[in-house]
Design a protein around this motif. Structure first.
Motif, PDB file in Angstrom:
ATOM      1  N   LEU A  28     -10.767  31.538  13.493  1.00 48.53           N
ATOM      2  CA  LEU A  28     -11.906  30.717  13.900  1.00 48.53           C
ATOM      3  C   LEU A  28     -11.573  30.093  15.243  1.00 48.53           C
ATOM      4  N   LEU A  29     -12.351  30.449  16.250  1.00 54.77           N
ATOM      5  CA  LEU A  29     -12.187  29.839  17.563  1.00 54.77           C
ATOM      6  C   LEU A  29     -13.017  28.563  17.624  1.00 54.77           C
ATOM      7  N   VAL A  30     -12.351  27.444  17.813  1.00 57.25           N
ATOM      8  CA  VAL A  30     -13.016  26.157  17.992  1.00 57.25           C
ATOM      9  C   VAL A  30     -13.127  25.962  19.500  1.00 57.25           C
ATOM     10  N   ILE A  31     -14.380  25.887  19.990  1.00 51.23           N
ATOM     11  CA  ILE A  31     -14.604  25.905  21.439  1.00 51.23           C
ATOM     12  C   ILE A  31     -15.328  24.634  21.900  1.00 51.23           C
ATOM     13  N   PRO A  32     -14.570  23.691  22.483  1.00 49.07           N
ATOM     14  CA  PRO A  32     -15.225  22.508  23.050  1.00 49.07           C
ATOM     15  C   PRO A  32     -16.133  22.909  24.211  1.00 49.07           C
ATOM     16  N   LEU A  33     -17.283  22.281  24.269  1.00 51.33           N
ATOM     17  CA  LEU A  33     -18.302  22.561  25.278  1.00 51.33           C
ATOM     18  C   LEU A  33     -17.774  22.350  26.691  1.00 51.33           C
ATOM     19  N   GLY A  34     -18.137  23.268  27.582  1.00 49.17           N
ATOM     20  CA  GLY A  34     -17.820  23.112  29.002  1.00 49.17           C
ATOM     21  C   GLY A  34     -18.880  22.219  29.637  1.00 49.17           C
ATOM     22  N   ILE A  35     -19.823  22.818  30.348  1.00 49.41           N
ATOM     23  CA  ILE A  35     -20.927  22.075  30.961  1.00 49.41           C
ATOM     24  C   ILE A  35     -22.188  22.356  30.145  1.00 49.41           C
ATOM     25  N   ALA A  36     -22.762  21.308  29.603  1.00 53.52           N
ATOM     26  CA  ALA A  36     -23.918  21.445  28.708  1.00 53.52           C
ATOM     27  C   ALA A  36     -25.123  22.012  29.441  1.00 53.52           C
ATOM     28  N   SER A  37     -25.838  22.920  28.746  1.00 51.13           N
ATOM     29  CA  SER A  37     -27.064  23.489  29.315  1.00 51.13           C
ATOM     30  C   SER A  37     -28.252  22.566  29.085  1.00 51.13           C
ATOM     31  N   HIS A  38     -28.093  21.632  28.153  1.00 52.24           N
ATOM     32  CA  HIS A  38     -29.210  20.750  27.807  1.00 52.24           C
ATOM     33  C   HIS A  38     -29.153  19.414  28.544  1.00 52.24           C
ATOM     34  N   GLY A  39     -28.395  19.363  29.653  1.00 53.04           N
ATOM     35  CA  GLY A  39     -28.410  18.201  30.526  1.00 53.04           C
ATOM     36  C   GLY A  39     -27.694  16.979  29.999  1.00 53.04           C
ATOM     37  N   LYS A  40     -27.009  17.097  28.855  1.00 56.81           N
ATOM     38  CA  LYS A  40     -26.343  15.946  28.244  1.00 56.81           C
ATOM     39  C   LYS A  40     -24.876  15.949  28.675  1.00 56.81           C
ATOM     40  N   ASN A  41     -24.615  15.579  29.928  1.00 60.65           N
ATOM     41  CA  ASN A  41     -23.249  15.680  30.426  1.00 60.65           C
ATOM     42  C   ASN A  41     -22.535  14.337  30.521  1.00 60.65           C
ATOM     43  N   SER A  42     -22.795  13.473  29.559  1.00 56.06           N
ATOM     44  CA  SER A  42     -22.092  12.192  29.501  1.00 56.06           C
ATOM     45  C   SER A  42     -20.894  12.321  28.557  1.00 56.06           C
ATOM     46  N   LEU A  43     -20.314  13.519  28.545  1.00 53.06           N
ATOM     47  CA  LEU A  43     -19.206  13.800  27.647  1.00 53.06           C
ATOM     48  C   LEU A  43     -17.904  13.206  28.169  1.00 53.06           C
ATOM     49  N   SER A  49      -9.873  26.780  21.636  1.00 55.48           N
ATOM     50  CA  SER A  49      -9.934  27.602  22.849  1.00 55.48           C
ATOM     51  C   SER A  49     -10.594  26.851  24.009  1.00 55.48           C
ATOM     52  N   PRO A  50      -9.972  26.887  25.201  1.00 58.56           N
ATOM     53  CA  PRO A  50     -10.554  26.254  26.381  1.00 58.56           C
ATOM     54  C   PRO A  50     -11.513  27.182  27.142  1.00 58.56           C
ATOM     55  N   ILE A  51     -11.962  28.248  26.500  1.00 59.14           N
ATOM     56  CA  ILE A  51     -12.718  29.293  27.203  1.00 59.14           C
ATOM     57  C   ILE A  51     -13.954  28.745  27.933  1.00 59.14           C
TER      58      ILE A  51
END
Length: 188
Positions: A33-48, A71-73
């Motif tokens: 199971l690859l656990v993949i943290p989001l890179g740059i959100a497509s839904h404009g919610k970039n207050s990560l 995975s940092p992919i």
């Protein structure tokens, strides 16, 4: 191999996420199971939170699950993160001979037909929909399956709010993740 792809903001990753990871590995007989943290959100919610902090929290949360690999992919990808691009990158990296399972929540399945290249996602993988109260899957496809999963009634947003209010969050997060959040002074 049977490979699951479990993406999300994971800001912070909590026991609900961890329980889902353990559940899908067992339920789908996954080899990985690859656990993949989001890179740059497509839904404009970039207050990560910072990518490296979310990556570390994922390692602390999922690290003791035998078949889970963080995975940092997406974090390493250029541009906005789209599921179809992530799938293409994973398949290029791991090979076309594997069977891929894209794990999404029913809240996402509720508007899956609006996802960029959603038909491509269905070509590349079987989409596994996890039930969420109050939502339903809008796409009818043999490549989309819904599983009856356990519910975890808390969100990362609610956890961040509790941290801001100085409340104890140890029943929602692993001890290592709580310690990391406190050390980095996150969500204050």
């Amino acid at each position: 191999m049977r490979i699951g792809i479990y993406g999300g903001s994971f800001d912070p990753p909590h026991y609900g996420h961890k329980n889902i990871a353990e559940f899908v590995i067992k339920e789908l007989s996954l080899d990985k199971l690859l656990v993949i943290p989001l890179g740059i959100a497509s839904h404009g919610k970039n207050s990560l939170s910072l990518s490296e902090d979310r990556m570390k929290m994922c390692e602390l949360t999922f690290g003791d699950i035998e078949k889970a690999v963080v995975s940092p992919i997406e974090i390493n990808m250029e541009g906005v993160s789209y599921t179809f691009k992530t799938l293409e990158a994973v398949i290029k990296d791991m090979g076309e001979d594997n069977e891929y399972f894209e794990i999404i929540g029913e809240d996402s399945a509720n508007y899956f037909d609006k996802w960029k290249e959603y038909k491509k996602i269905l070509e590349l993988s079987t989409v596994v929909v996890l039930k969420r109260k109050g939502f339903k899957n809008v796409v009818d496809s043999p490549k989309m399956i819904t599983v009856d999963n356990p519910y975890f009634n808390i969100s990362s947003t609610e956890i961040k709010e509790k941290i801001r209010n100085g409340e104890d969050v140890s029943k929602f997060l692993t001890n290592k993740t709580v310690k990391f959040i406190n050390t980095k002074n996150l969500y204050k």
